[in-house]
Design an enzyme around this catalytic site. Structure first.
Site, PDB file in Angstrom:
ATOM      1  N   LYS A  52       0.835  -1.206   0.000  1.00 17.01           N
ATOM      2  CA  LYS A  52       0.000   0.000   0.000  1.00 17.01           C
ATOM      3  C   LYS A  52       0.874   1.263   0.000  1.00 17.01           C
ATOM      4  O   LYS A  52       0.612   2.221  -0.724  1.00 17.01           O
ATOM      5  CB  LYS A  52      -0.958  -0.005   1.201  1.00 17.01           C
ATOM      6  CG  LYS A  52      -2.059  -1.056   1.067  1.00 17.01           C
ATOM      7  CD  LYS A  52      -2.874  -1.258   2.343  1.00 17.01           C
ATOM      8  CE  LYS A  52      -3.835  -2.438   2.167  1.00 17.01           C
ATOM      9  NZ  LYS A  52      -4.667  -2.719   3.352  1.00 17.01           N
ATOM     10  N   GLN A  96      -4.780  -1.628   9.576  1.00 15.40           N
ATOM     11  CA  GLN A  96      -4.656  -2.944   8.944  1.00 15.40           C
ATOM     12  C   GLN A  96      -5.216  -4.025   9.865  1.00 15.40           C
ATOM     13  O   GLN A  96      -4.892  -4.082  11.047  1.00 15.40           O
ATOM     14  CB  GLN A  96      -3.179  -3.220   8.603  1.00 15.40           C
ATOM     15  CG  GLN A  96      -2.943  -4.489   7.793  1.00 15.40           C
ATOM     16  CD  GLN A  96      -3.513  -4.433   6.372  1.00 15.40           C
ATOM     17  OE1 GLN A  96      -3.702  -3.365   5.803  1.00 15.40           O
ATOM     18  NE2 GLN A  96      -3.813  -5.584   5.810  1.00 15.40           N
ATOM     19  N   ASP A 119     -11.060   2.570   3.653  1.00 13.18           N
ATOM     20  CA  ASP A 119     -11.320   1.123   3.545  1.00 13.18           C
ATOM     21  C   ASP A 119     -12.809   0.848   3.318  1.00 13.18           C
ATOM     22  O   ASP A 119     -13.181  -0.256   2.912  1.00 13.18           O
ATOM     23  CB  ASP A 119     -10.921   0.414   4.853  1.00 13.18           C
ATOM     24  CG  ASP A 119      -9.579  -0.298   4.751  1.00 13.18           C
ATOM     25  OD1 ASP A 119      -9.202  -0.678   3.624  1.00 13.18           O
ATOM     26  OD2 ASP A 119      -8.940  -0.488   5.796  1.00 13.18           O
TER      27      ASP A 119
HETATM   28  N1  GUN Z   1      -6.730  -6.973   5.992  1.00 12.41           N
HETATM   29  C1  GUN Z   1      -7.003  -7.691   4.858  1.00 12.41           C
HETATM   30  N2  GUN Z   1      -7.580  -6.911   3.936  1.00 12.41           N
HETATM   31  C2  GUN Z   1      -7.671  -5.683   4.468  1.00 12.41           C
HETATM   32  C3  GUN Z   1      -8.171  -4.437   3.983  1.00 12.41           C
HETATM   33  O1  GUN Z   1      -8.679  -4.312   2.870  1.00 12.41           O
HETATM   34  N3  GUN Z   1      -8.075  -3.390   4.840  1.00 12.41           N
HETATM   35  C4  GUN Z   1      -7.556  -3.501   6.090  1.00 12.41           C
HETATM   36  N4  GUN Z   1      -7.527  -2.407   6.864  1.00 12.41           N
HETATM   37  N5  GUN Z   1      -7.083  -4.639   6.571  1.00 12.41           N
HETATM   38  C5  GUN Z   1      -7.141  -5.716   5.761  1.00 12.41           C
END
Ligand code: GUN
Length: 292
Positions: A52, A96, A119
Site C-alpha cells: 500500500k 490494517q 477502507d
Molecule cells: N486486511 C485484509 N484486507 C484488508 C483491507 O482491505 N483493509 C484492512 N484495513 N485490513 C485488511
C-alpha cells in the site's frame, strides 16, 4: 476465452491517478495523504501494508506508516485513531486487520471518522453504499466492479451468483451487483449451507467466488460463456517457491477457463485491483469528492 488482467488494469489506473495528482498539485492543491496503522508483525499484514505504501508512491500520494507493537492497548490505539481523525493533513487512513485479540476491531473501525474511512468498513459507509448513496466502497468489491466495467462485461439483467457472504466481499458485492447504477443484475448469494449451490452456479452468467476454498469451483459448475471472477487467495505450501507458498484461487482455473468468456487468474486478477481501489478512494478523499 479472454483473461482479465488485473495487474495491467491496476497499473493503468495508478498512472491515471498519478496524472490527476499532478494536475491537483499544479493547481495549487495538496498531495493526497494516506496513513496506515500496523499493529504487530503478522507476515501477511506486513506485505499488504508495504504494498500500500509503495502504491502511494506510484500515485504521487504522501503516505505515513504508524506502527505499534502487538501489546498496544486498545485505548492507545483509539487515541491514535482520534489523532488521525483530527489531523487536517491526513485525507484518509486505514487500520490494517486483523488486530490482536485483546482489541475490538469493530470498536476501532467505528472510531474512524467515516469521511476518512478509505477502507469503507465504517457502518456509515457500508450503510450508505447499501442504499446507493455516495460512499467509500471497500477495496475488493470496488476492484471487481472496475474490472467488469473496463472489460465492457455486460452485467445489466444478467444472473450473478456470489459465493460467500463475508462482510468485506460477499455482502457488499451482492449489494453493488443488484444496484441499478452498478451491476443492475439478478443476484443470488450462496454459502457453505446452500443446498442448490451447484445448480445456481450452472445458471449463472457471472460467478464471483469468494469462499476461500482452493479449487472449489469446477468445470461442471460453470455455464459455457460465463464470466468467472476469482477472489480466492489461499496460501498453500509450495516448496518450489522462495516464500514456501503459492496463492491458490477458489476456481480450478485449468478446467474452468476453456468454458469462460472472461476469467480472472490468481495471482494477477482481483488481487492487484484491491490496493488500486484503496488508492482511488484516497484520491476521492483528497478531493473531498464524497464528503465535504
Ligand atoms: N486486511 C485484509 N484486507 C484488508 C483491507 O482491505 N483493509 C484492512 N484495513 N485490513 C485488511
Amino acid at each position: 476465452m479472454q483473461l482479465i488482467d488485473g495487474k495491467a488494469t491496476a497499473m493503468a489506473i495508478k498512472q491515471e491517478i498519478a496524472q490527476r495528482v499532478k494536475e491537483i498539485v499544479a493547481n495549487g492543491g495538496k498531495q493526497p495523504h494516506l496513513a496506515a496503522i500496523l499493529v504487530g508483525h503478522d507476515g501477511g499484514s506486513e506485505t499488504y501494508v508495504a504494498a500500500k505504501v509503495k502504491a502511494c508512491g506510484e500515485c504521487g500520494f504522501k503516505s505515513s506508516l504508524i506502527r505499534f507493537d502487538s501489546d498496544v492497548t486498545e485505548e492507545d490505539l483509539l487515541n491514535k485513531v482520534q489523532e488521525l481523525n483530527d489531523d487536517p493533513d491526513v485525507d484518509g487512513f486505514i487500520v490494517q486487520l486483523p488486530l490482536p485479540r485483546h482489541i475490538s476491531e469493530q470498536k476501532v473501525i467505528e472510531a474512524i471518522d467515516y469521511r476518512k474511512d478509505v477502507d469503507g468498513f465504517h457502518p456509515i459507509n457500508v450503510g450508505r453504499m447499501a442504499i446507493g448513496l455516495p460512499a467509500f466502497i471497500s477495496a475488493t468489491p470496488r476492484g471487481i466492479l472496475e474490472l467488469l466495467r473496463r472489460y465492457n462485461i455486460e452485467t445489466s439483467g444478467k444472473k450473478c451468483v456470489i459465493l460467500g457472504r463475508s462482510n468485506i466481499v460477499g455482502k457488499p458485492m451482492a449489494q453493488l451487483m443488484m444496484q441499478k447504477q452498478f451491476g443492475d443484475a439478478t443476484v443470488t448469494v450462496c454459502h457453505s449451507r446452500s443446498k442448490t449451490l451447484k445448480e445456481e452456479c450452472q445458471e449463472a452468467d457471472i460467478i464471483i467466488a469468494a469462499i476461500g476454498q482452493p479449487g472449489f469451483v469446477t468445470a461442471d459448475m460453470v455455464k459455457e460463456g460465463a464470466t468467472v471472477i476469482d477472489v480466492g487467495t489461499t496460501r498453500v505450501p509450495d516448496a518450489t517457491k522462495k516464500s514456501g507458498f503459492r496463492l491458490s484461487g477458489d476456481v480450478k482455473f485449468d478446467e474452468v477457463a476453456p468454458k469462460c468468456a472472461y476469467i480472472t487468474p490468481v495471482p494477477g486478477g482481483v488481487g492487484p485491483m484491491t490496493i488500486c481501489s484503496l488508492m482511488q478512494n484516497t484520491l476521492l478523499a483528497g478531493e473531498r469528492a464524497i464528503y465535504k
